[in-house]
Design an enzyme around this catalytic site. Structure first.
Site, PDB file in Angstrom:
ATOM      1  CB  SER A 113      -0.971  -0.030   1.192  1.00  0.00           C
ATOM      2  OG  SER A 113      -1.947   0.984   1.072  1.00  0.00           O
ATOM      3  CD  GLU A 241      -2.521  -2.997  -4.284  1.00  0.00           C
ATOM      4  OE1 GLU A 241      -3.753  -2.973  -4.135  1.00  0.00           O
ATOM      5  OE2 GLU A 241      -1.732  -2.579  -3.424  1.00  0.00           O
ATOM      6  CG  HIS A 308      -5.060  -2.364  -0.630  1.00  0.00           C
ATOM      7  ND1 HIS A 308      -4.207  -1.958  -1.620  1.00  0.00           N
ATOM      8  CD2 HIS A 308      -4.888  -1.506   0.418  1.00  0.00           C
ATOM      9  CE1 HIS A 308      -3.548  -0.889  -1.207  1.00  0.00           C
ATOM     10  NE2 HIS A 308      -3.938  -0.592   0.017  1.00  0.00           N
TER      11      HIS A 308
END
Length: 338
Positions: A113, A241, A308
């Protein structure tokens, strides 16, 4: 490519908070249990003083976060650095980073992230392998998922073949005890969205969270073009992502990176399941990706176990990866770890 030494029993694992830290009890429980679980595997875990702090989304100032991180880099006994958490403001520490120091003290650095802002520049600036996989809390579940087991095995130098998982967490359920595993409810489905359906391709892995990568693009921390040119004979397999990008923003983001020259010499694309996704212009995720990239005529696979929505594959930035996908079953191996 500088590949850090594999970790072994007796090594020290350092936990730091380059973005947000922990203050809620459930997160502190996960942290303590992660330390216990890793100690049971033969590792000592230490943490920097900002791990158990968080104010306005930050564990500490940008300068302090860099200092805490670099203290683990300087510690010769620390062989593996794990991020405590993601967040939004990791970029504030980048101006205080010492990339020459990092380059001179190679060790495994892992997070995902917002931690893309930490590990991606380290790979592209320092020419050093880094890891995009779970933060420290993943080690805190009582019964480790195979993805967590594989993560540790790979960093111990066991060259396992990673495959797609069966189920994934499609809806986050708030943890109560801190010992829970993933909330696995939905069937994993990898699929080609490209006209090019090459069943195997090889290249160096590079990528992370798209939301963060577009923020890095064009800044003084962006050394992607130099990295891509250096490894043009191998080519790059991009894994990407998104956390909070709509279908329109995904198309715009991919256009930006393509026009910035990031995808020159690419070999293929792997996309993780998006987290908070919104359809715009009646365009779903797969169509957004296909529209943005299909003109490049490379294999594009979506639905991958990246990012995630766990479980997570262990993606090692900078290493050559061998990918095979027959439309149903996915396999990935790192030949350089043999």
């Amino acid at each position: 490519m500088n590949i850090p030494d594999f970790i072994k029993k007796g090594d020290i694992i350092g936990v730091t908070a380059p973005s947000a830290g922990f203050t809620e009890q459930v997160d502190l429980t996960k942290l303590e249990n992660a330390k216990f679980n890793l100690s049971e595997k033969g590792y000592e875990v230490i943490e920097t003083c900002n791990v158990r702090k968080c104010e306005k989304g930050r564990s500490s100032t940008g300068k302090k976060r860099a200092e805490e991180f670099l203290s683990l880099i300087r510690n010769e006994e620390v062989k593996y650095i794990l991020s405590a958490s993601g967040g939004d403001f990791l970029m504030e520490m980048l101006e205080y980073q010492d990339y020459e120091l990092i380059k001179a003290n190679p060790k495994w650095i892992q997070g995902y992230s917002d931690n893309t802002g930490l590990i991606y520049p380290i790979t592209t600036i320092c020419d050093m392998a880094t890891v995009y996989s779970g933060n420290v809390g993943d080690y805190g579940m009582s019964l480790w998922h195979d993805g967590v087991k594989n993560n540790l095995k790979l960093l111990e130098g066991k060259n396992i073949e990673q495959k797609e998982f069966d189920l994934f967490e499609n809806e986050y359920v708030k943890k109560v005890t801190g010992y829970e595993g993933y909330n696995l409810t939905d069937k994993v489905k990898y699929e080609f969205v490209s006209e090019n359906k090459s069943e195997s391709f090889t290249g160096r892995l590079l990528g992370g969270c798209l939301d963060v990568l577009i923020m890095l693009c064009g800044t003084k921390y962006d050394k992607t073009e130099e990295f891509v040119r250096k490894y043009k004979e191998d080519g790059i397999i991009w894994y990407l992502e998104s956390f909070d990008l709509s279908s329109a923003r995904i198309q715009c983001a991919l256009w930006q990176l393509k026009e910035a020259g990031w995808f020159e010499g690419a070999k293929g694309f792997l996309f993780g399941r998006p987290c908070f996704f919104r359809e715009e212009y009646e365009t779903d995720f797969n169509e957004a990706v296909k529209t943005a990239l299909d003109s490049i005529n490379l294999p594009i696979i979506t639905g991958c176990d990246i990012g995630h929505r766990p479980p997570r594959l262990t993606m090692i930035n900078g290493l050559v990866a061998e990918i095979s996908f027959d439309g149903e079953h996915f396999k990935m191996k790192y030949p350089e770890l043999c």
